[in-house]
Design an enzyme around this catalytic site. Structure first.
Site, short mmCIF file in Angstrom:
data_model
loop_
_atom_site.label_atom_id
_atom_site.label_comp_id
_atom_site.label_asym_id
_atom_site.label_seq_id
_atom_site.Cartn_x
_atom_site.Cartn_y
_atom_site.Cartn_z
N HIS A 150 -2.10 -4.65 -2.41
CA HIS A 150 -1.03 -4.26 -3.34
C HIS A 150 -1.58 -4.16 -4.77
O HIS A 150 -1.21 -3.27 -5.52
CB HIS A 150 0.10 -5.30 -3.32
CG HIS A 150 0.76 -5.46 -1.99
ND1 HIS A 150 0.62 -6.60 -1.23
CD2 HIS A 150 1.57 -4.63 -1.29
CE1 HIS A 150 1.31 -6.48 -0.12
NE2 HIS A 150 1.91 -5.29 -0.12
N GLY A 204 -0.72 2.43 0.49
CA GLY A 204 -2.06 2.13 0.99
C GLY A 204 -2.37 2.92 2.25
O GLY A 204 -1.50 3.14 3.09
N ASP A 264 -1.62 1.57 6.03
CA ASP A 264 -0.49 2.09 6.81
C ASP A 264 -0.56 3.61 6.75
O ASP A 264 0.27 4.27 6.11
CB ASP A 264 0.83 1.58 6.22
CG ASP A 264 0.93 0.07 6.33
OD1 ASP A 264 0.81 -0.45 7.44
OD2 ASP A 264 1.10 -0.59 5.29
#
Ligand code: PAF
Length: 282
Positions: A38, A148, A151
Site C-alpha cells: 500500500h 497493485g 491483484d
C-alpha cells in the site's frame, strides 16, 4: 495535515474545495491493515498528484459468506500512523451504514474479465469490488487511482470498468512488493503459521520459475502451466486453486502466449488462499 473523514458529505466538501483550487487528487482504495505494498501506491500517488486520499473500508460485499470477512485483519491506529508518515491528506473511513444504507440495491456486475481466475472460486467477489470502487470513485472523484499488480485480475477488471463506464480517471498499476525472501506482501500473510509461512514461498518460487521459462522462450500456455503446477505440487502444504495464463486485458484463457499475458496462480496454504502472478509482454 492528515484528516480522517467518516462521512461522504464531509469527504465531498473537502475534495470539492481542492478541486475548486485546481488541485489534482490521487486515490488509493484499501481495506486497511496497510503494508509496504500500500505504501508504494501512496508514494506513487504522492508523486503524481497534489492531494492524496486513502480509503479504508473492509467491503462486506466482496466476501462470500464462507470467506474471512470477520477475521480480516484490522488496525486503524497503525494505518493512521502510516498515512501520517507518508503525507496522506485524507483517510476516508466510512462505516458500512454510510456506504450501504438501508434499501441499497444497485450493483456493478461485469461479465468477461471478472468471471475467470478468482471469479470462478469467488463468484461474487468482483461484483462487490466493482460496486464499491465505483461508489468510492463517485465520492472521491480522483484524477488518478492506484492499484497493485499483486491483484492483477482486479487491476484489469477496474481498467475495463473505467473504460466501459466512461469514468474520467487514470488507473495506475504498480508493481508487486515482496518480502526479502520473495513472498508477495499481503494482509492475508498474517494468517500464516510459521510452517505455513515457509510453505507459502512456493508461490513466489513458482512465479519466478514460470517467468524464467517464458523469458527463455516458452510460449505454450499448457506446457508453462503444467511446469508451474508440478512445482507447486512439490510442497505438501500447498493445494492449487488455479494456475492459468490469460490475456491481461480480457482475462480470457490463451493457448499461446502473445501480446500482454498474465500468468496467475492461487494456492491454498492450510486455510489461507494466496495469489501471485507475473505479467509479460511477448
Ligand atoms: O484491493 C483491495 O484492497 C480491495 O479489493 C479494494 C480495491 C479496496 C475494494 O474493496
Amino acid at each position: 495535515m492528515l484528516k480522517t473523514v467518516n462521512t461522504i458529505k464531509e469527504a465531498r466538501s473537502i475534495i470539492n474545495e481542492w478541486k475548486n483550487k485546481g488541485l489534482t487528487v490521487g486515490f488509493v482504495p484499501t481495506m486497511g491493515f496497510l503494508h509496504e505494498g500500500h505504501i508504494s501506491l501512496i508514494k506513487k500517488a504522492k508523486e503524481q498528484n497534489d492531494k492524496v486520499v486513502v480509503s479504508i473500508f473492509v467491503n462486506p460485499m466482496q466476501f462470500s459468506p464462507n470467506e474471512d470477512l470477520e477475521k480480516y485483519p484490522r488496525d486503524f491506529e497503525a494505518d493512521t500512523k502510516i498515512c501520517e508518515k507518508n503525507n496522506v491528506d485524507m483517510i476516508f473511513y466510512p462505516s458500512c451504514e454510510e456506504m450501504y444504507p438501508d434499501g441499497f440495491c444497485s450493483f456493478v456486475d461485469m461479465t468477461g474479465p471478472s468471471k475467470e481466475l478468482c471469479g470462478k472460486s469467488r463468484p461474487i467477489h468482483f461484483r462487490g469490488v466493482c460496486t464499491v470502487v465505483n461508489k468510492l470513485f463517485n465520492i472521491v472523484m480522483p484524477d488518478r487511482a492506484y492499484f497493485g499488480q499483486k491483484d492483477a485480475q482486479q487491476l484489469s477488471v477496474i481498467k475495463r470498468m473505467v473504460k466501459d463506464l466512461n469514468m474520467p480517471i487514470e488507473i495506475v498499476g504498480c508493481p508487486i512488493i515482496r518480502e526479502s525472501d520473495g513472498l508477495a506482501k499481503s494482509s492475508r500473510n498474517k494468517y500464516l503459521s510459521e510452517s505455513e509461512r515457509k510453505a507459502a514461498l512456493i508461490l513466489s518460487q513458482t512465479v519466478f520459475m514460470g517467468q524464467k521459462a517464458v523469458e527463455n522462450g516458452e510460449r505454450d500456455a499448457k506446457t508453462l502451466c503444467d511446469i508451474m503446477k508440478r512445482n507447486i505440487e512439490t510442497e505438501p502444504m500447498a493445494k492449487i486453486d488455479y494456475v492459468e495464463a490469460v490475456d491481461f486485458d480480457t482475462v480470457q484463457k490463451i493457448d499461446t502466449l502473445k501480446g500482454t499475458v498474465l500468468v496467475a496462480i492461487a494456492v491454498y496454504i492450510g486455510n489461507t488462499r494466496l495469489i501471485d502472478n507475473f505479467i509479460y509482454t511477448v
